[in-house]
Design a protein around this motif. Structure first.
Motif, PDB file in Angstrom:
ATOM      1  N   ALA A  24      33.528  37.976  46.809  1.00  0.00           N
ATOM      2  CA  ALA A  24      34.456  39.051  47.168  1.00  0.00           C
ATOM      3  C   ALA A  24      35.905  38.565  47.164  1.00  0.00           C
ATOM      4  O   ALA A  24      36.809  39.302  46.759  1.00  0.00           O
ATOM      5  N   SER A  25      36.131  37.332  47.594  1.00  0.00           N
ATOM      6  CA  SER A  25      37.500  36.804  47.624  1.00  0.00           C
ATOM      7  C   SER A  25      38.060  36.647  46.207  1.00  0.00           C
ATOM      8  O   SER A  25      39.253  36.866  45.984  1.00  0.00           O
ATOM      9  N   ALA A  34      39.051  40.139  45.077  1.00  0.00           N
ATOM     10  CA  ALA A  34      40.306  40.538  45.728  1.00  0.00           C
ATOM     11  C   ALA A  34      41.504  39.845  45.085  1.00  0.00           C
ATOM     12  O   ALA A  34      42.533  40.488  44.829  1.00  0.00           O
ATOM     13  N   ASP A  35      41.376  38.560  44.801  1.00  0.00           N
ATOM     14  CA  ASP A  35      42.475  37.812  44.171  1.00  0.00           C
ATOM     15  C   ASP A  35      42.776  38.353  42.770  1.00  0.00           C
ATOM     16  O   ASP A  35      43.942  38.545  42.410  1.00  0.00           O
ATOM     17  N   ALA A  70      42.069  41.327  41.526  1.00  0.00           N
ATOM     18  CA  ALA A  70      42.608  42.685  41.611  1.00  0.00           C
ATOM     19  C   ALA A  70      44.089  42.649  41.969  1.00  0.00           C
ATOM     20  O   ALA A  70      44.901  43.342  41.345  1.00  0.00           O
ATOM     21  N   LYS A  71      44.448  41.842  42.940  1.00  0.00           N
ATOM     22  CA  LYS A  71      45.847  41.739  43.363  1.00  0.00           C
ATOM     23  C   LYS A  71      46.723  41.247  42.218  1.00  0.00           C
ATOM     24  O   LYS A  71      47.791  41.804  41.954  1.00  0.00           O
ATOM     25  N   SER A  82      44.644  47.646  43.800  1.00  0.00           N
ATOM     26  CA  SER A  82      44.273  47.561  45.205  1.00  0.00           C
ATOM     27  C   SER A  82      42.787  47.824  45.336  1.00  0.00           C
ATOM     28  O   SER A  82      42.273  48.812  44.806  1.00  0.00           O
ATOM     29  N   GLN A  83      42.112  46.950  46.048  1.00  0.00           N
ATOM     30  CA  GLN A  83      40.692  47.138  46.312  1.00  0.00           C
ATOM     31  C   GLN A  83      40.565  48.116  47.461  1.00  0.00           C
ATOM     32  O   GLN A  83      41.102  47.880  48.541  1.00  0.00           O
ATOM     33  N   THR A  84      39.885  49.250  47.236  1.00  0.00           N
ATOM     34  CA  THR A  84      39.826  50.270  48.271  1.00  0.00           C
ATOM     35  C   THR A  84      38.462  50.381  48.941  1.00  0.00           C
ATOM     36  O   THR A  84      38.388  50.794  50.083  1.00  0.00           O
ATOM     37  N   SER A 118      33.945  48.980  48.580  1.00  0.00           N
ATOM     38  CA  SER A 118      32.840  48.356  47.856  1.00  0.00           C
ATOM     39  C   SER A 118      31.547  48.994  48.344  1.00  0.00           C
ATOM     40  O   SER A 118      31.378  49.205  49.550  1.00  0.00           O
ATOM     41  N   THR A 137      32.972  47.940  43.143  1.00  0.00           N
ATOM     42  CA  THR A 137      34.224  47.809  43.878  1.00  0.00           C
ATOM     43  C   THR A 137      35.211  48.786  43.261  1.00  0.00           C
ATOM     44  O   THR A 137      35.461  48.757  42.058  1.00  0.00           O
ATOM     45  N   LEU A 165      38.743  50.029  42.473  1.00  0.00           N
ATOM     46  CA  LEU A 165      40.076  49.454  42.336  1.00  0.00           C
ATOM     47  C   LEU A 165      41.039  50.547  41.906  1.00  0.00           C
ATOM     48  O   LEU A 165      40.797  51.246  40.919  1.00  0.00           O
TER      49      LEU A 165
END
Length: 145
Positions: A105-106, A109-110, A112-113, A118-120, A122, A132, A134
Motif C-alpha cells: 500500500a505504501s 501511495a508513493d 500515486a503522489k 490522490s488515493q481516495t 481501496s 484502489t 485514484l
C-alpha cells in the motif's frame, strides 16, 4: 439520466466501482490473470466494451491491472493519465496481499503522489484483486465521478 449500478448488488462484482451507463473505460495491463467476472460486470454496467491501450480518444475512467513485476508503477499511472478525460478516475487493480505480484500500500501511495494523483479509497473487488481509486486534482476539486 445515467443508470449507476446499485452498490448493494452483490451479483455484479463491479457495482462498488461506481461506473455509469455510457462511460468509456480504458483497460490497461490486461493478462491471463485478470478477473473476467469483474471485466464483464463493468461492461454490463456501462453498456460498452472495455477499450484497450490502442484507443486514441478520451476515456471516462481507466482500469489499470498492475502487478509488482509489471515495471514502474509511477510510469504506468502517468501513462494511464494520457487519454483520461478531465475529472476521470483511475481504478488501480493489484493482487491482494499474499498473492503473486502483490504491491504494498505504501508503494501505491508513493506512486500515486508522484503521478499527481490522490488515493481516495481501496476495496476488495475480486477473489485475487484489490482496487484502489485514484483521482486527479480536478476530480477531487469538483467531486465528479
Amino acid at each position: 439520466m445515467s443508470a449507476t449500478a446499485d452498490p448493494a448488488d452483490k451479483s455484479n462484482p463491479a457495482a462498488r466501482l461506481a461506473f455509469a451507463e455510457g462511460q468509456i473505460v480504458q483497460e490497461l495491463g490486461y493478462d491471463d490473470d485478470t478477473d473476467q467476472d469483474l471485466r464483464e460486470g463493468i461492461e454490463e454496467i456501462t453498456g460498452t466494451d472495455l477499450v484497450d491501450e490502442d484507443y486514441d480518444d478520451v476515456a471516462d475512467a481507466v482500469l489499470l491491472w498492475h502487478r509488482d513485476d509489471d515495471g514502474d508503477l509511477t510510469d504506468a499511472l502517468v501513462d494511464a493519465l494520457e487519454y483520461l478525460a478531465e475529472g476521470g478516475l483511475i481504478w488501480l487493480l493489484t493482487p491482494k496481499t499474499g498473492r503473486d505480484g502483490h504491491i504494498e500500500a505504501s508503494d501505491i501511495a508513493d506512486a500515486a503522489k508522484t503521478a499527481g494523483l490522490s488515493q481516495t479509497s481501496s476495496i476488495a473487488v475480486a477473489k485475487d484483486w484489490a482496487a484502489t481509486r485514484l483521482a486527479t486534482k480536478s476530480t477531487k476539486a469538483t467531486g465528479k465521478r
